[in-house]
Design a protein around this motif. Structure first.
Motif, PDB file in Angstrom:
ATOM      1  N   ILE A  94       0.837  -1.198   0.000  1.00 36.89           N
ATOM      2  CA  ILE A  94       0.000   0.000   0.000  1.00 36.89           C
ATOM      3  C   ILE A  94       0.876   1.255   0.000  1.00 36.89           C
ATOM      4  N   VAL A  95       1.918   1.249   0.839  1.00 37.32           N
ATOM      5  CA  VAL A  95       2.831   2.392   0.890  1.00 37.32           C
ATOM      6  C   VAL A  95       3.492   2.607  -0.464  1.00 37.32           C
ATOM      7  N   LEU A  96       3.973   1.526  -1.083  1.00 38.11           N
ATOM      8  CA  LEU A  96       4.608   1.653  -2.399  1.00 38.11           C
ATOM      9  C   LEU A  96       3.619   2.162  -3.437  1.00 38.11           C
ATOM     10  N   ASP A  97       2.388   1.624  -3.437  1.00 39.77           N
ATOM     11  CA  ASP A  97       1.369   2.122  -4.380  1.00 39.77           C
ATOM     12  C   ASP A  97       1.230   3.635  -4.257  1.00 39.77           C
ATOM     13  N   ASN A  98       1.083   4.123  -3.022  1.00 36.39           N
ATOM     14  CA  ASN A  98       0.853   5.554  -2.801  1.00 36.39           C
ATOM     15  C   ASN A  98       2.068   6.404  -3.167  1.00 36.39           C
ATOM     16  N   LEU A  99       3.261   5.990  -2.748  1.00 34.96           N
ATOM     17  CA  LEU A  99       4.463   6.778  -3.022  1.00 34.96           C
ATOM     18  C   LEU A  99       4.821   6.792  -4.508  1.00 34.96           C
ATOM     19  N   ILE A 100       4.644   5.662  -5.180  1.00 36.61           N
ATOM     20  CA  ILE A 100       4.910   5.605  -6.627  1.00 36.61           C
ATOM     21  C   ILE A 100       3.907   6.493  -7.363  1.00 36.61           C
ATOM     22  N   HIS A 101       2.644   6.418  -6.973  1.00 35.53           N
ATOM     23  CA  HIS A 101       1.608   7.234  -7.614  1.00 35.53           C
ATOM     24  C   HIS A 101       1.898   8.731  -7.463  1.00 35.53           C
ATOM     25  N   LYS A 102       2.391   9.134  -6.287  1.00 32.50           N
ATOM     26  CA  LYS A 102       2.705  10.548  -6.050  1.00 32.50           C
ATOM     27  C   LYS A 102       4.059  10.941  -6.638  1.00 32.50           C
ATOM     28  N   LYS A 103       4.755   9.958  -7.235  1.00 31.37           N
ATOM     29  CA  LYS A 103       6.079  10.162  -7.833  1.00 31.37           C
ATOM     30  C   LYS A 103       7.116  10.614  -6.796  1.00 31.37           C
ATOM     31  N   GLU A 104       6.911  10.162  -5.549  1.00 29.42           N
ATOM     32  CA  GLU A 104       7.878  10.449  -4.494  1.00 29.42           C
ATOM     33  C   GLU A 104       9.014   9.426  -4.491  1.00 29.42           C
TER      34      GLU A 104
END
Length: 121
Positions: A94-104
């Motif tokens: 879940i963390v990876l999904d969110n951080l990748i989506h935000k391009k962080e």
């Protein structure tokens, strides 16, 4: 600081903070609307030539944004199943999904390997 140490630090801090009551949750640990979900595939290593008769469960997370034509980062987690739990302290997919989506962070594939299983023990 390189990207992968940032990922490790962020995930370690989220897990440590959650386990020690510093905060109840973080938006990055929760499924967010509109964020593409990666795919988790699981399997088992068998037939070890070094440790005959043992098995290991593993899972591989591949983000929705992964393009095989473009190199991706790699993250490996030992004691893997505890990092996969959607309601656990880490919630790495879940963390990876969110951080990748935000391009962080860059597109990152994660491999989760559990400790060895010895039959009869």
């Amino acid at each position: 600081m390189r990207i992968l140490p940032k990922i490790f630090f962020a995930i370690a801090w989220i897990g440590f903070s959650s386990a020690h009551g510093f905060f109840d949750s973080s938006a990055d640990r929760e499924v967010q609307p509109g964020v593409p979900r990666g795919k988790i595939t699981s399997g088992e290593f068998r037939d070890s030539q070094i440790f005959p008769g043992t098995t290991r469960q593993y899972s591989v997370y591949v983000p929705a944004q992964y393009d095989p034509a473009i190199p991706a980062s790699l993250m490996v987690c030992m004691d893997g199943s505890m990092y996969l739990q959607a309601d656990g302290a880490f919630r790495i997919p879940i963390v990876l999904d969110n951080l990748i989506h935000k391009k962080e962070i860059p597109v990152t594939i994660a491999v989760f390997v559990n400790p060895v299983t010895i039959p009869g023990s």
